[in-house]
Enzyme design. Structure first.
Site: not given
Length: 371
Positions: A121, A145, A171, A240, A264
């Site tokens: 992440s 992100y 994402t 995603k 999520h």
């Protein structure tokens, strides 16, 4: 234990004896501090969608196949030319230092030990380079992100490419943070610096709430962003957070090389459908144009089988891995993957499927069980 800013991190390093993955949650709760555990385990609002994610697997049943004349099922598979020994991968999960002092580095080692695929992440506890270096040569994805600051985005993408990642997971379902009551109750602030945020923060990345972190994230994400990332990195971009056929086709049209069906883990929009319930319609619309990754609610080998049979190419999970990380470090992560692979192999044998390709062709039946 290692203490960072008053937060007690596990230093455990051991193989685990596992009955089943759901049982790990209660064990992990004993050693992960309350705030960190609440952040890991919690969903949005009253956790309805979180619960439905796992319950939805009951909506489909596996057809046993006798006289199939097979033995020793083969779990190996491939995606984007990457050879894998298991179709189960690590979903991108933030701040794994909440579970263990070695964080993503230990997770990467454990995933590599089973021949799986690791994803990291943006909000990880360790840097992209350090996570890659922890498992040299093992395949990894980087999850972005997207920030409002494209200098930040480009910097992370540059580091990911340099580290040798094989794909970028973008994402798109978390442009704001879900209403996470566990974090509110615990007044949770991240106690451990987030390595990828440090150089872009005035401080050291610690002491922020999830709302503050999301405040710098892009709230507007569109098709042009998919194209921009794909053209910049020259890597497959997997979008995603897809939960409808329309969004899947829109992402493919924008240049996505993969679709990642996920809600999520029930952490964003509470009241939305279980991810497994929307997977078949998305797979039908995608029609093998690009690979599909699936997560949300996976806890059993039978869940892996059902997701693959319903249209996924890879199946991801995170929470049980983080519990294994807390309980046993890299070896604990390895134990979690070995357990779900063991269950999955049994299901493959009983369903008469020798290969992952066979699983993808396996029929599922649907009965409305009330219990």
């Amino acid at each position: 234990m290692t203490e960072v800013n008053g937060y007690q991190q596990s230093d455990n390093e051991k193989k685990l004896t596992i009955l089943n993955l759901p049982a790990l949650e209660a064990e992990a709760k004993k050693i992960i501090p309350t705030g960190g555990f609440g952040y890991i385990v919690g969903g949005a609002e009253d956790d309805w969608t979180l619960r439905q994610n796992t319950l939805a697997f009951q909506h489909a049943q596996i057809v046993p196949k006798a006289l199939s004349n097979i033995e020793s099922p083969d779990l190996s598979t491939q995606i984007f030319g990457i050879d894998l020994k298991t179709p189960v991968m690590m979903a991108p999960a933030a701040a794994q230092g909440l579970a263990h002092s070695q964080g993503e580095k230990a997770t990467a080692k454990g995933v590599a030990a089973v021949g799986g695929l690791m994803s990291q992440s943006t909000y990880s506890s360790t840097s992209i380079a350090d996570t890659a270096a922890a498992a040299p040569g093992a395949p990894q994805f980087f999850q972005l992100y997207m920030s409002k600051d494209w200098d930040f985005n480009y910097s992370l993408l540059d580091e990911a490419v340099k580290a040798g990642v094989k794909g970028i997971i973008l994402t798109v379902d978390a442009t704001v943070d879900g209403y996470r009551e566990q974090d509110i109750i615990n007044n949770f602030q991240f106690p451990i610096p987030m390595a990828n945020l440090e150089k872009f923060s005035a401080g050291d990345g610690k002491g922020k709430g999830i709302g503050e972190i999301y405040a710098s994230a892009a709230q507007k994400i569109g098709e042009d962003d998919v194209r921009r990332i794909a053209e910049y990195t020259k890597l497959p971009v997997i979008v995603k957070g897809i939960e409808s056929p329309e969004d899947a086709l829109r992402a493919i049209g924008a240049g996505a090389s993969g679709i990642y069906v996920s809600n999520h883990g029930g952490r964003e929009l509470n009241g939305g459908p279980a991810a497994f319930d929307v997977l078949p319609s998305i797979a039908k619309a995608v029609n093998h144009q690009v690979p599909i990754i699936f997560d949300s609610g996976v806890r059993r080998g039978s869940h892996v089988f059902k997701a693959l049979a319903a249209g996924a190419d890879l199946v991801a999970f995170a929470r049980p891995v983080l519990y294994g990380l807390a309980l046993g470090g890299a070896q604990g992560v390895q134990s979690v993957f070995e357990q779900i692979d063991h269950e999955f192999e049994i299901v493959m044998q009983l369903a008469g499927t020798k290969t992952i390709a066979d699983v993808k062709q396996a029929p599922l039946t649907h009965f409305n069980y009330q219990d």
